[in-house]
Design an enzyme around this catalytic site. Structure first.
Site, PDB file in Angstrom:
ATOM      1  N   ARG A 167      55.357-100.981  67.627  1.00  9.89           N
ATOM      2  CA  ARG A 167      56.078-101.522  68.801  1.00  9.89           C
ATOM      3  C   ARG A 167      55.592-102.943  69.096  1.00  9.89           C
ATOM      4  O   ARG A 167      56.378-103.810  69.450  1.00  9.89           O
ATOM      5  CB  ARG A 167      55.859-100.617  70.011  1.00  9.89           C
ATOM      6  CG  ARG A 167      56.641 -99.313  69.904  1.00  9.89           C
ATOM      7  CD  ARG A 167      56.129 -98.265  70.870  1.00  9.89           C
ATOM      8  NE  ARG A 167      56.256 -98.639  72.261  1.00  9.89           N
ATOM      9  CZ  ARG A 167      55.487 -98.133  73.237  1.00  9.89           C
ATOM     10  NH1 ARG A 167      54.560 -97.253  72.958  1.00  9.89           N
ATOM     11  NH2 ARG A 167      55.678 -98.513  74.479  1.00  9.89           N
TER      12      ARG A 167
ATOM     13  N   ARG B 252      47.551 -94.177  78.950  1.00 11.35           N
ATOM     14  CA  ARG B 252      48.658 -93.973  79.908  1.00 11.35           C
ATOM     15  C   ARG B 252      49.028 -92.491  80.026  1.00 11.35           C
ATOM     16  O   ARG B 252      49.133 -91.781  79.042  1.00 11.35           O
ATOM     17  CB  ARG B 252      49.877 -94.765  79.456  1.00 11.35           C
ATOM     18  CG  ARG B 252      51.128 -94.385  80.259  1.00 11.35           C
ATOM     19  CD  ARG B 252      52.259 -95.340  80.125  1.00 11.35           C
ATOM     20  NE  ARG B 252      52.731 -95.511  78.773  1.00 11.35           N
ATOM     21  CZ  ARG B 252      53.643 -96.405  78.423  1.00 11.35           C
ATOM     22  NH1 ARG B 252      54.158 -97.196  79.343  1.00 11.35           N
ATOM     23  NH2 ARG B 252      54.032 -96.523  77.177  1.00 11.35           N
TER      24      ARG B 252
ATOM     25  N   ARG C 179      53.143 -90.108  76.316  1.00 15.59           N
ATOM     26  CA  ARG C 179      54.364 -90.384  75.546  1.00 15.59           C
ATOM     27  C   ARG C 179      54.104 -90.282  74.055  1.00 15.59           C
ATOM     28  O   ARG C 179      53.054 -90.707  73.583  1.00 15.59           O
ATOM     29  CB  ARG C 179      54.876 -91.801  75.885  1.00 15.59           C
ATOM     30  CG  ARG C 179      55.780 -91.812  77.090  1.00 15.59           C
ATOM     31  CD  ARG C 179      56.102 -93.171  77.595  1.00 15.59           C
ATOM     32  NE  ARG C 179      56.550 -94.134  76.611  1.00 15.59           N
ATOM     33  CZ  ARG C 179      56.996 -95.353  76.911  1.00 15.59           C
ATOM     34  NH1 ARG C 179      57.079 -95.717  78.182  1.00 15.59           N
ATOM     35  NH2 ARG C 179      57.378 -96.186  75.981  1.00 15.59           N
TER      36      ARG C 179
ATOM     37  N   LYS D 133      55.424-103.470  82.932  1.00 13.52           N
ATOM     38  CA  LYS D 133      56.783-103.659  83.474  1.00 13.52           C
ATOM     39  C   LYS D 133      57.181-102.471  84.355  1.00 13.52           C
ATOM     40  O   LYS D 133      57.685-102.651  85.458  1.00 13.52           O
ATOM     41  CB  LYS D 133      57.812-103.820  82.334  1.00 13.52           C
ATOM     42  CG  LYS D 133      57.527-104.992  81.413  1.00 13.52           C
ATOM     43  CD  LYS D 133      58.575-105.115  80.315  1.00 13.52           C
ATOM     44  CE  LYS D 133      58.640-103.925  79.378  1.00 13.52           C
ATOM     45  NZ  LYS D 133      57.425-103.710  78.567  1.00 13.52           N
TER      46      LYS D 133
ATOM     47  N   ARG E  40      66.499-106.845  75.693  1.00 16.67           N
ATOM     48  CA  ARG E  40      65.460-107.109  74.699  1.00 16.67           C
ATOM     49  C   ARG E  40      65.995-107.954  73.552  1.00 16.67           C
ATOM     50  O   ARG E  40      65.238-108.347  72.673  1.00 16.67           O
ATOM     51  CB  ARG E  40      64.960-105.792  74.130  1.00 16.67           C
ATOM     52  CG  ARG E  40      63.822-105.177  74.921  1.00 16.67           C
ATOM     53  CD  ARG E  40      63.626-103.794  74.388  1.00 16.67           C
ATOM     54  NE  ARG E  40      62.309-103.326  74.459  1.00 16.67           N
ATOM     55  CZ  ARG E  40      61.885-102.424  75.341  1.00 16.67           C
ATOM     56  NH1 ARG E  40      62.698-101.987  76.274  1.00 16.67           N
ATOM     57  NH2 ARG E  40      60.673-101.976  75.290  1.00 16.67           N
TER      58      ARG E  40
END
Ligand code: AP5
Length: 218
Positions: A171, A127, A160, A13, A88
């Site tokens: 998550r 990431r 992160r 996203k 969300r």
């Protein structure tokens, strides 16, 4: 235009929102980025949301909606925006509908980007992002030209805290878009599903095709 990017964590996203916002000259509004910046600056909001994020849980609606509405009041968001990671929940969707309706506007499309769980885990574990300008990299599929340094601003890249495997698992369990949220946009004829497992350029192409179709139809 007001475009919503929905999808489980790590489906791309943020990557796509940046590309599309640049292309359409729209504001990129990401509640996750706003929360991370508040945590980094140690603000009151940061203190309130930090623990939820560390645990891989959603921040309560009240705080999230207040953060979003404040961001929407900024001048760059008046004409249009790409909403990344918001809404969300159904309550968040209704708050966004109301805020836009207050200005005689409405969301144009809700684009659901999805990908299989093993691909999501692969993406999140590799990431890297630039805390200075927000650019997103992946050590295999989107590597920076110079190791650990941002191609855009030269800032030092970081990982992160919530990309640790145990938080990613949580998550993925807790943060898939709920059916009632998808139904909200499906009923309005605004939900479009995009295959997020493709390469970045192919996902962008499909998103832009869906957006163009809406512009032509409306
Ligand atoms: P947030 O920052 O929104 O995280 P998220 O939704 O979990 O999504 P991510 O940012 O992890 O992934 P993404 O889909 O943007 O993927 P990306 O482009 O980075 O939220 C963080 C936290 O804040 C939440 O856990 C929650 O606590 C809180 N929060 C935020 N919004 C909230 C809300 N509305 N309500 C309540 N709480 C909220 O890509 C991932 C990786 O894959 C990158 O390395 C990228 O380079 C790579 N990649 C991307 N696309 C591709 C591709 N097509 N092929 C190969 N690699 C790719």
């Amino acid at each position: 235009m007001h475009l919503i990017l929905l999808g489980p964590p790590g489906t791309g996203k943020g990557t796509q929102a940046k590309l599309i916002a640049e292309k359409l000259n729209a504001a990129h509004i990401a509640t996750g980025d706003l929360f991370r910046e508040a945590v980094r600056q140690g603000t009151e909001l940061g203190k309130q949301v930090g623990a939820y994020m560390e645990r891989g849980e959603l921040v309560p609606d009240e705080l999230t909606i207040a953060t979003l509405l404040e961001r929407m009041r900024q001048p760059d968001a008046r004409e249009g925006a790409i909403f990344d990671g918001f809404p969300r929940t159904l309550q968040q969707a209704r708050a966004l509908d109301e805020a836009l309706a207050g200005h005689g506007m409405a969301a144009d499309l809700a684009l659901l980007i999805d990908a299989p769980d093993d691909e999501i885990v692969r993406r999140l574990s590799g990431r890297w992002l630039c805390p200075a300008c927000g650019r997103i990299f992946h050590e295999v599929s989107q590597p920076p030209k110079q190791e650990q340094l941002c191609d855009g601003c030269g800032g030092e890249l970081m990982q992160r805290d919530d990309d640790k495997p145990e938080v990613v698992r949580k998550r993925l369990e807790q943060q898939r878009p709920p059916e009632e949220l998808l139904a909200h946009y499906r009923k309005q004829g605004k939900l479009v599903e995009i295959d997020g497992a493709q390469e970045v350029e192919a996902v962008t192409r499909d998103l832009l095709a869906a957006i163009e179709k809406t512009t032509v139809v409306s």
